[in-house]
Scaffold this motif. Structure first.
Motif, mmCIF file in Angstrom:
data_model
loop_
_atom_site.group_PDB
_atom_site.id
_atom_site.type_symbol
_atom_site.label_atom_id
_atom_site.label_comp_id
_atom_site.label_asym_id
_atom_site.label_seq_id
_atom_site.Cartn_x
_atom_site.Cartn_y
_atom_site.Cartn_z
ATOM 1 N N LEU A 137 0.668 -1.056 0.076
ATOM 2 C CA LEU A 137 -0.004 0.009 0.073
ATOM 3 C C LEU A 137 0.847 1.426 0.047
ATOM 4 C CD1 LEU A 137 -2.900 -0.980 2.477
ATOM 5 C CD2 LEU A 137 -2.856 -0.972 -0.290
ATOM 6 N N ASP A 138 2.100 1.188 -0.661
ATOM 7 C CA ASP A 138 2.968 2.510 -0.426
ATOM 8 C C ASP A 138 2.508 3.318 -1.654
ATOM 9 O OD1 ASP A 138 5.590 1.057 0.889
ATOM 10 O OD2 ASP A 138 4.623 -0.463 -0.197
ATOM 11 N N PRO A 139 2.739 4.533 -1.491
ATOM 12 C CA PRO A 139 2.429 5.578 -2.485
ATOM 13 C C PRO A 139 3.204 5.636 -3.777
ATOM 14 C CG PRO A 139 3.672 6.582 -0.737
ATOM 15 C CD PRO A 139 3.412 4.885 -0.208
ATOM 16 N N TYR A 140 2.525 6.158 -4.697
ATOM 17 C CA TYR A 140 3.123 6.254 -6.159
ATOM 18 C C TYR A 140 4.201 7.303 -6.194
ATOM 19 C CZ TYR A 140 3.643 6.683 -11.077
ATOM 20 O OH TYR A 140 4.488 7.024 -12.262
ATOM 21 N N PRO A 141 5.288 7.195 -6.614
ATOM 22 C CA PRO A 141 5.928 6.300 -7.030
ATOM 23 C C PRO A 141 6.764 5.230 -6.150
ATOM 24 C CG PRO A 141 7.309 8.180 -7.619
ATOM 25 C CD PRO A 141 6.094 8.569 -6.955
ATOM 26 N N CYS A 142 6.905 4.011 -6.262
ATOM 27 C CA CYS A 142 7.634 3.124 -5.364
ATOM 28 C C CYS A 142 8.359 2.228 -5.937
ATOM 29 C CB CYS A 142 6.458 2.205 -4.552
ATOM 30 S SG CYS A 142 7.246 1.305 -3.253
ATOM 31 N N GLU A 143 9.521 2.742 -6.286
ATOM 32 C CA GLU A 143 10.585 1.817 -6.916
ATOM 33 C C GLU A 143 11.006 0.548 -6.350
ATOM 34 O OE1 GLU A 143 14.192 3.885 -8.290
ATOM 35 O OE2 GLU A 143 12.992 5.432 -9.428
ATOM 36 N N ALA A 144 10.978 0.598 -4.918
ATOM 37 C CA ALA A 144 11.399 -0.364 -4.245
ATOM 38 C C ALA A 144 10.269 -1.667 -3.980
ATOM 39 C CB ALA A 144 11.507 -0.073 -2.548
ATOM 40 N N CYS A 145 8.768 -1.235 -4.385
ATOM 41 C CA CYS A 145 7.816 -2.024 -4.505
ATOM 42 C C CYS A 145 8.000 -3.137 -5.680
ATOM 43 C CB CYS A 145 6.608 -1.375 -4.803
ATOM 44 S SG CYS A 145 6.024 -0.283 -3.212
ATOM 45 N N CYS A 146 9.093 -2.926 -6.536
ATOM 46 C CA CYS A 146 9.293 -3.605 -7.898
ATOM 47 C C CYS A 146 10.346 -4.641 -7.582
ATOM 48 C CB CYS A 146 9.473 -2.733 -9.273
ATOM 49 S SG CYS A 146 8.156 -1.683 -9.452
#
Length: 426
Positions: A417-426
């Motif tokens: 549920l991290d806000p955009y943009p979230c490079e770490a989420c990928c």
């Protein structure tokens, strides 16, 4: 060699190069043939080039090879044809060992054909026009190869990468009708010098018939119906129908859905006009009999059955257990539906996706979803983890175990549920 119901040809090869799908300026984001006849904009993986000296007898490569079945008889008897009139086609790779009775059935994606405008491919290359699409790989199987390699993401044969399906039967359903396998229009539509066929649901039925009659689906114990993008939407539209058809001959089979990046919001941007375009698909393809019939019945009185082409509208009527894979910041949706790069608007879009999935899909106690905050579209199997440290296959297996035991899952949401943009989420 031509045989009853399909044509089987061996020896030629097709590949899809692995890449991350980025939206482009039309609805044809991937799966387009290049001049050499290879698929080159795949959106993330699954099919690649074979070794130069490959034959189907090579022990190192046989596991990933899938054979094409062209449904020529159904094209003749039930007009089960692609937009250009060529026959429907699927690729099949048999399962092994304990996976021999288990199936992953995957609807290929690739946008939709959304207008009759433009009959000149040179000046109007966008594949959302039916005329242009009919001349390419998303509207025709005329140039398809006979053998493909399925070897990454949820097609991978490595159990460390793909613990869920590494040894299952795989059916890869070629998408060539432009309506997420829903069209039922009788007769053709003349556009320029082409006669267009809108027979996606006839193609789907021909595929089901052939898989049941010739590939062993009638003896299945486990079936996961999947698809990416427009194929993910097809999973929402047809999951209950797949379950009905399979249970008619395999009563004890466990049938579930796993749509990937198919929860497209019903939204109208003044430029992209996604709502108008997908409604056009439903109406021009005559899709009322080719989508979820409980949804159609619910909207029949208001004469709004077209709503059943949208995932958020059809979700409340899906009774077959379903595990959705969906990015909050789906890169295709933010580019081609929302049509924005504004961070605030994209974050609002992400909140809306979660809100609708919770209220429309997860209201059913046996449905679940892996909702991430990586800006992507399709094919992130075993790439990143939820906030609890679970990857997509780990979460799917946890859910699937609960469903297979006949109960409801302990949890329905696996999220980032991290806000955009979230490079770490990928």
């Amino acid at each position: 060699m031509r045989t009853t119901g399909f044509a089987l040809r061996l020896g030629t090869l097709l590949f899809i190069k692995q890449s991350v799908l980025c939206y482009v300026s039309d609805y044809m984001a991937y799966h387009e043939l290049d001049v050499d006849g290879y698929y080159v904009k795949a959106g993330g993986g699954g099919i690649k080039a074979p070794p130069a000296d490959f034959t189907l007898g090579d022990s190192d490569s046989r596991r990933t090879a899938a054979t094409g079945y062209f449904l020529t008889e159904a094209a003749e008897t039930n007009n089960a044809r692609c937009l250009d009139g060529s026959p429907g086609l699927y690729y099949f790779r048999p399962g092994v060992d304990e996976g021999a009775t288990k199936w992953l059935i995957h609807h290929q994606g690739g946008g939709w054909c959304q207008s009759y405008n433009c009959t000149d491919a040179a000046s109007c290359p966008s594949s959302d026009t039916c005329y242009v699409r009919a001349g390419g790989s998303l509207g025709s199987t005329a140039h398809d190869r006979d053998t493909v390699f399925l070897d990454s993401d949820y097609f991978d044969v490595d159990p460390l990468i793909n613990p869920s399906f590494y040894n299952w039967n795989i059916a890869f359903l070629r998408y060539c009708d432009g309506s997420s396998f829903s069209g039922g229009r009788e007769g053709t539509v003349t556009v320029g010098d082409r006669e267009l066929h809108f027979r996606g649901f006839a193609i789907l039925n021909a595929m089901i018939d052939d898989l049941l009659a010739h590939r062993g689906l009638q003896g299945s114990t486990d079936v996961v119906v999947s698809g990416c993008s427009a194929g993910g939407l097809a999973t929402y539209l047809h999951l209950d129908y797949w379950a009905e058809r399979i249970h008619s001959v395999a009563l004890g089979a466990l049938v579930v859905g796993m749509p990937d990046s198919g929860f497209f919001l019903d939204y109208e941007d003044p430029v992209r006009k996604f709502h108008t375009g997908l409604k056009w698909v439903f109406e021009e393809s005559h899709s009322a009999n080719g989508v979820d019939q409980d949804c159609v019945l619910a909207y029949a009185a208001s004469n709004e059955t077209w709503r059943c082409i949208f995932a958020e509208r059809v979700s409340p009527y899906i009774s077959t257990p379903l595990f959705a894979l969906q990015s909050r910041f789906d890169s295709w949706q933010t580019g081609m539906i929302l049509d924005s790069t504004d961070q605030q608007m994209i974050n609002q879009w992400g909140f809306r996706i979660v809100e609708l999935m919770r209220s429309k899909l997860l209201a059913h106690s046996r449905h679940a979803a892996f909702i991430d905050s990586c800006a992507h579209h399709c094919f992130k199997w075993n790439v990143f983890a939820s906030s609890e440290g679970l990857t997509q296959p780990m979460a799917f297996q946890q859910w699937y175990k609960s469903i297979s035991q006949g109960g409801s899952p302990d949890r329905q949401e696996y999220t980032q549920l991290d806000p955009y943009p979230c490079e770490a989420c990928c």
